[in-house]
Scaffold this motif. Structure first.
Motif, short mmCIF file in Angstrom:
data_model
loop_
_atom_site.label_atom_id
_atom_site.label_comp_id
_atom_site.label_asym_id
_atom_site.label_seq_id
_atom_site.Cartn_x
_atom_site.Cartn_y
_atom_site.Cartn_z
N PRO A 2 0.80 -1.21 0.00
CA PRO A 2 0.00 0.00 0.00
C PRO A 2 0.83 1.26 0.00
CG PRO A 2 -0.92 -1.60 1.52
CD PRO A 2 0.41 -2.13 1.10
N THR A 3 1.93 1.24 0.78
CA THR A 3 2.79 2.42 0.83
C THR A 3 3.42 2.70 -0.52
OG1 THR A 3 3.29 2.02 3.16
CG2 THR A 3 4.78 3.45 1.94
N THR A 4 3.89 1.63 -1.18
CA THR A 4 4.49 1.79 -2.51
C THR A 4 3.48 2.32 -3.50
OG1 THR A 4 6.01 -0.04 -2.06
CG2 THR A 4 5.68 0.59 -4.37
N THR A 5 2.25 1.80 -3.43
CA THR A 5 1.20 2.25 -4.33
C THR A 5 0.89 3.72 -4.10
OG1 THR A 5 0.22 0.05 -4.37
CG2 THR A 5 -1.17 1.88 -5.07
N THR A 6 0.79 4.10 -2.85
CA THR A 6 0.51 5.50 -2.51
C THR A 6 1.62 6.42 -3.00
OG1 THR A 6 -0.73 4.81 -0.56
CG2 THR A 6 0.04 7.09 -0.63
N GLU A 7 2.85 6.04 -2.77
CA GLU A 7 3.99 6.86 -3.20
C GLU A 7 4.01 7.00 -4.73
OE1 GLU A 7 7.37 4.95 -1.55
OE2 GLU A 7 7.10 5.80 0.46
N SER A 8 3.66 5.92 -5.43
CA SER A 8 3.62 5.98 -6.88
C SER A 8 2.56 6.95 -7.36
CB SER A 8 3.35 4.57 -7.45
OG SER A 8 3.24 4.62 -8.85
N ARG A 9 1.40 6.90 -6.69
CA ARG A 9 0.33 7.82 -7.05
C ARG A 9 0.73 9.27 -6.78
NH1 ARG A 9 -4.46 4.29 -4.19
NH2 ARG A 9 -4.99 2.97 -5.99
N VAL A 10 1.39 9.50 -5.66
CA VAL A 10 1.82 10.85 -5.32
C VAL A 10 2.84 11.36 -6.34
CG1 VAL A 10 3.08 12.23 -3.63
CG2 VAL A 10 1.31 10.64 -2.87
N ARG A 11 3.77 10.51 -6.74
CA ARG A 11 4.77 10.91 -7.74
C ARG A 11 4.10 11.31 -9.05
NH1 ARG A 11 8.01 6.70 -5.50
NH2 ARG A 11 7.22 5.23 -7.06
N THR A 12 3.04 10.60 -9.42
CA THR A 12 2.32 10.95 -10.64
C THR A 12 1.74 12.35 -10.55
OG1 THR A 12 1.75 8.62 -11.07
CG2 THR A 12 0.40 10.30 -12.16
N GLY A 13 1.11 12.66 -9.42
CA GLY A 13 0.54 13.99 -9.23
C GLY A 13 1.60 15.08 -9.22
N VAL A 14 2.70 14.81 -8.55
CA VAL A 14 3.80 15.78 -8.48
C VAL A 14 4.38 16.04 -9.86
CG1 VAL A 14 6.16 16.15 -7.65
CG2 VAL A 14 4.40 15.31 -6.08
N LEU A 15 4.66 14.97 -10.60
CA LEU A 15 5.25 15.11 -11.94
C LEU A 15 4.32 15.86 -12.87
CD1 LEU A 15 7.55 14.45 -13.88
CD2 LEU A 15 6.43 12.26 -14.37
N ALA A 16 3.03 15.55 -12.81
CA ALA A 16 2.07 16.22 -13.68
C ALA A 16 1.99 17.71 -13.35
CB ALA A 16 0.70 15.56 -13.56
N ALA A 17 1.94 18.05 -12.06
CA ALA A 17 1.84 19.45 -11.64
C ALA A 17 3.06 20.24 -12.07
CB ALA A 17 1.65 19.53 -10.13
N VAL A 18 4.25 19.68 -11.83
CA VAL A 18 5.48 20.38 -12.17
C VAL A 18 5.64 20.51 -13.69
CG1 VAL A 18 8.01 20.26 -12.07
CG2 VAL A 18 6.64 19.74 -10.03
N SER A 19 5.28 19.46 -14.42
CA SER A 19 5.41 19.49 -15.88
C SER A 19 4.47 20.52 -16.49
CB SER A 19 5.11 18.10 -16.46
OG SER A 19 6.06 17.16 -16.03
N TYR A 20 3.28 20.62 -15.94
CA TYR A 20 2.33 21.63 -16.44
C TYR A 20 2.95 23.02 -16.35
CZ TYR A 20 -1.33 25.14 -15.84
OH TYR A 20 -2.07 26.29 -15.91
N VAL A 21 3.51 23.35 -15.20
CA VAL A 21 4.09 24.67 -15.00
C VAL A 21 5.36 24.85 -15.84
CG1 VAL A 21 5.15 26.22 -13.31
CG2 VAL A 21 3.14 24.87 -12.68
#
Length: 227
Positions: A2-21
């Protein structure tokens, strides 16, 4: 797991947000660095024909494909973020917030992609030969990528700011303020005097995206892995 899954999901959100900007800012900066803009101010639907003609005489359109490409990638990143934020809010049981994030975020991404596509048309041979045609295409690119795009991105910001858990209170309130200013940018469709809301809403919104990218990993442990 679960922790690995959560971290993977968070990385996706972070990468998308930073890439947008990052890619949107690159679409503005790179043409200038390559010498295509030559210091000329951008034209808007409120510019006069003489101002548009002076802009055409002072600039090179070689950088437009680069700007359009970077803006399109920015739009794709925003689309990914919209899907990610909707899924995250759904896992929290925030169904109304998830629906708003998905619909507003998707609309914002589509408007940005449409603006990028129209901007690419401006780089085609002969497009600058007819001032009226060039104005029409430029105004369409500006209108799709400005007020409506900023307002819908603001609604996405509001959905995440009010529906997310574990975010700092100041970031949530900042997001709501950004959302309000972004929606007010729609007033620029009525009068030129409201145009300052456009850069205010856009760039403060980008600051919110970067703030979210910083605090998401710190709050990863609080996110539910599955629902």
């Amino acid at each position: 797991m679960p922790t690995t899954t959560t971290e993977s999901r968070v990385r996706t959100g972070v990468l998308a947000a930073v890439s947008y900007v990052a890619f949107f800012l690159a679409s503005l900066v790179l043409p200038g660095l390559l010498g295509h803009n030559r210091g000329a101010s951008i034209v808007t639907p409120y510019s006069t024909n003489s101002e548009v003609a002076a802009y055409l005489a002072a600039t090179s359109h070689g950088g437009l494909p680069i700007a359009a490409f970077c803006q399109a990638v920015s739009g794709l990143a925003l689309l990914v973020f919209a899907g990610w934020s909707a899924a995250y809010l759904h896992r929290l049981g925030r169904e109304a917030h998830a629906a708003l994030a998905r619909s507003a975020g998707t609309a914002a991404a589509v408007f940005l992609l449409l603006s990028a596509s129209i901007q690419w048309i401006l780089s085609l041979p002969g497009i600058t030969d007819n001032l009226a045609v060039y104005r029409a295409v430029t105004d369409l690119s500006f209108s799709t990528g400005a007020a409506v795009q900023i307002a819908t991105t603001g609604l996405l910001t509001a959905a995440v700011s009010t529906g997310a858990r574990g975010l700092p209170k100041w970031l949530a309130w900042f997001g709501l303020g950004v959302a309000a200013l972004s929606v007010l940018s729609m007033l620029s469709l009525l009068a030129k005097g409201f145009s300052p809301f456009l850069p205010i809403g856009r760039y403060l919104g980008m600051a919110w995206f970067l703030g979210l990218a910083v605090f998401l990993p710190r709050r990863a442990g609080r996110y539910p892995a599955n629902r």
